[in-house]
Design a protein around this motif. Sequence first.
Motif, mmCIF file in Angstrom:
data_model
loop_
_atom_site.group_PDB
_atom_site.id
_atom_site.type_symbol
_atom_site.label_atom_id
_atom_site.label_comp_id
_atom_site.label_asym_id
_atom_site.label_seq_id
_atom_site.Cartn_x
_atom_site.Cartn_y
_atom_site.Cartn_z
ATOM 1 N N GLY A 231 -8.706 -8.765 -1.191
ATOM 2 C CA GLY A 231 -8.102 -7.564 -0.634
ATOM 3 C C GLY A 231 -7.041 -6.928 -1.522
ATOM 4 O O GLY A 231 -6.438 -5.928 -1.152
ATOM 5 N N THR B 38 -5.874 -4.829 -4.792
ATOM 6 C CA THR B 38 -6.381 -3.871 -5.774
ATOM 7 C C THR B 38 -5.494 -3.958 -7.013
ATOM 8 O O THR B 38 -4.302 -3.654 -6.956
ATOM 9 C CB THR B 38 -6.388 -2.440 -5.217
ATOM 10 O OG1 THR B 38 -7.209 -2.407 -4.045
ATOM 11 C CG2 THR B 38 -6.955 -1.455 -6.246
ATOM 12 N N LEU C 91 0.835 -1.202 0.000
ATOM 13 C CA LEU C 91 0.000 0.000 0.000
ATOM 14 C C LEU C 91 0.869 1.252 0.000
ATOM 15 O O LEU C 91 0.485 2.287 -0.544
ATOM 16 C CB LEU C 91 -0.878 -0.049 1.252
ATOM 17 C CG LEU C 91 -2.179 0.710 1.295
ATOM 18 C CD1 LEU C 91 -3.010 0.505 0.046
ATOM 19 C CD2 LEU C 91 -2.960 0.306 2.536
ATOM 20 N N LEU D 161 -4.366 -2.674 -10.533
ATOM 21 C CA LEU D 161 -4.343 -1.411 -11.266
ATOM 22 C C LEU D 161 -3.788 -1.681 -12.656
ATOM 23 O O LEU D 161 -2.673 -2.199 -12.792
ATOM 24 C CB LEU D 161 -3.446 -0.405 -10.551
ATOM 25 C CG LEU D 161 -3.965 0.072 -9.188
ATOM 26 C CD1 LEU D 161 -2.810 0.273 -8.217
ATOM 27 C CD2 LEU D 161 -4.745 1.367 -9.345
ATOM 28 N N GLN E 234 -1.768 -4.200 -5.945
ATOM 29 C CA GLN E 234 -1.484 -3.503 -4.690
ATOM 30 C C GLN E 234 -2.002 -4.356 -3.521
ATOM 31 O O GLN E 234 -3.185 -4.650 -3.436
ATOM 32 C CB GLN E 234 -2.160 -2.132 -4.716
ATOM 33 C CG GLN E 234 -1.857 -1.278 -3.508
ATOM 34 C CD GLN E 234 -2.576 0.081 -3.583
ATOM 35 O OE1 GLN E 234 -1.992 1.102 -3.887
ATOM 36 N NE2 GLN E 234 -3.857 0.064 -3.284
ATOM 37 N N PRO F 165 -8.490 0.953 -11.561
ATOM 38 C CA PRO F 165 -8.315 0.087 -10.396
ATOM 39 C C PRO F 165 -9.514 -0.847 -10.225
ATOM 40 O O PRO F 165 -10.648 -0.472 -10.521
ATOM 41 C CB PRO F 165 -8.275 1.078 -9.232
ATOM 42 C CG PRO F 165 -9.138 2.210 -9.674
ATOM 43 C CD PRO F 165 -9.158 2.215 -11.193
ATOM 44 N N VAL F 166 -9.247 -2.063 -9.760
ATOM 45 C CA VAL F 166 -10.346 -2.935 -9.346
ATOM 46 C C VAL F 166 -9.883 -3.766 -8.149
ATOM 47 O O VAL F 166 -8.817 -4.378 -8.174
ATOM 48 C CB VAL F 166 -10.860 -3.839 -10.502
ATOM 49 C CG1 VAL F 166 -9.778 -4.765 -11.021
ATOM 50 C CG2 VAL F 166 -12.068 -4.635 -10.057
ATOM 51 N N SER F 167 -10.683 -3.720 -7.098
ATOM 52 C CA SER F 167 -10.374 -4.489 -5.896
ATOM 53 C C SER F 167 -11.056 -5.837 -5.985
ATOM 54 O O SER F 167 -12.167 -5.946 -6.499
ATOM 55 C CB SER F 167 -10.869 -3.753 -4.656
ATOM 56 O OG SER F 167 -10.353 -2.448 -4.622
ATOM 57 N N PRO G 17 -2.626 -5.045 0.510
ATOM 58 C CA PRO G 17 -2.930 -4.185 1.664
ATOM 59 C C PRO G 17 -2.048 -4.443 2.872
ATOM 60 O O PRO G 17 -2.509 -4.838 3.932
ATOM 61 C CB PRO G 17 -4.405 -4.492 1.951
ATOM 62 C CG PRO G 17 -4.579 -5.909 1.510
ATOM 63 C CD PRO G 17 -3.655 -6.080 0.321
#
Lengths: 214, 214
Positions: free
Chosen positions: A204, A206, A13, A208, A172, A198-200, A174
């Motif tokens: 958990g 993400t 992050l 990009l 990404q 971006p999509v999560s 967390p």
Amino acid sequence: MSEVRVHNLSISLDGFATGEGQALEAPFGHAGERLHEWLVGTRFFHAEDNLSGGTQGADNGFAVQHNPGIGAEIMGAGKFGPPGWQDDPDWKGWWGPNPPFHTPTFILTHRPRPSIEMEGGTTYHFLDATPAEAVAQAREAAAGADVRIGGGPTVVRDFLAEGLIDYMHVAQVPILLGRGVRLWDGLESLEQTYTIEPVSTPTGITHLTFTAKR
Amino acid sequence: MSEVRVHNLSISLDGFATGEGQALEAPFGHAGERLHEWLVGTRFFHAEDNLSGGTQGADNGFAVQHNPGIGAEIMGAGKFGPPGWQDDPDWKGWWGPNPPFHTPTFILTHRPRPSIEMEGGTTYHFLDATPAEAVAQAREAAAGADVRIGGGPTVVRDFLAEGLIDYMHVAQVPILLGRGVRLWDGLESLEQTYTIEPVSTPTGITHLTFTAKR
């Protein structure tokens, strides 16, 4: 024209793509395996190790895009081995006799050595070259297919800064590593030349994606 | 026990919560309004300005959580005014006669001055105190309601580092600022004490919630 792509580049992050203290027994330093757990769990990664099983959700949907259409890889010296590998004439990368690249693979180093042919279609070539020169050579070796920039983060950053990358996928994670090598340094206003989506996912992560604007 | 909360804290993809060069005419430095466009577009923000309209999607769902249950705010000196406001005895914040806080509002500064009662329920109190002391005072003023840490990033970071924050909402905007004030410095392993949930919305914002583990 073939594309230059980045896949499965994992960052914390706080933007670190590798931790502090890289060594033979710790390729990602104090980050350990934490940046790549999402990837190791996927069906894509299992299959690379000739294992069955693995997740088939959205994370795998990103992970599997790593290989198709790729005809060559470029990586930095820091990805090929631990600090000092250049002093070991027998060092042949972290990945054993049958590396997961299966294409010509260019290692950027100021101390080139003769090429090494491995099993499974991987040949290591050692290049002392600028990013643009490396892309030109890899593109020729790829014979019309795409070129993957395999990392590490400083290499990806250099190629981004020179506008050489067409597509990049960053995952990404967390966690906060606090120290290590940052991906984003010196890339102010990158959003002006890339469409960023971006999509999560439920794990958990993400994801990009960066797609160069034309 | 009442909670200590952070809401609508916007950062760039490279972790900057404010740009470089903060000044009277540029409260967020070279970032301009880019970190807050997502917020300005919401129905929540329109209503704060007594305007109708604004978006009602997921971004608004996060934005509206800013006020309910809050009985006091704590902010840093850097949020209250441009560099040097302490030398201006008439400075009363950026927000005019009726500020959007509507509660006791504590400004951390090494140069305290007498409290200022504004319209709409906001009273500014100036405190030279540690984070823990400030929370204790704000909690008392909130009379059982929650305390919001209003920023800026160095203040949020300090309160996080001391374990004083129960809930934090961060909105990650897909731009790269390259320079400014980072939120994440010095917060290694924050994931060990917080449950972190990311969710991306169709506007390209990734909302990250941090909920303290008990």
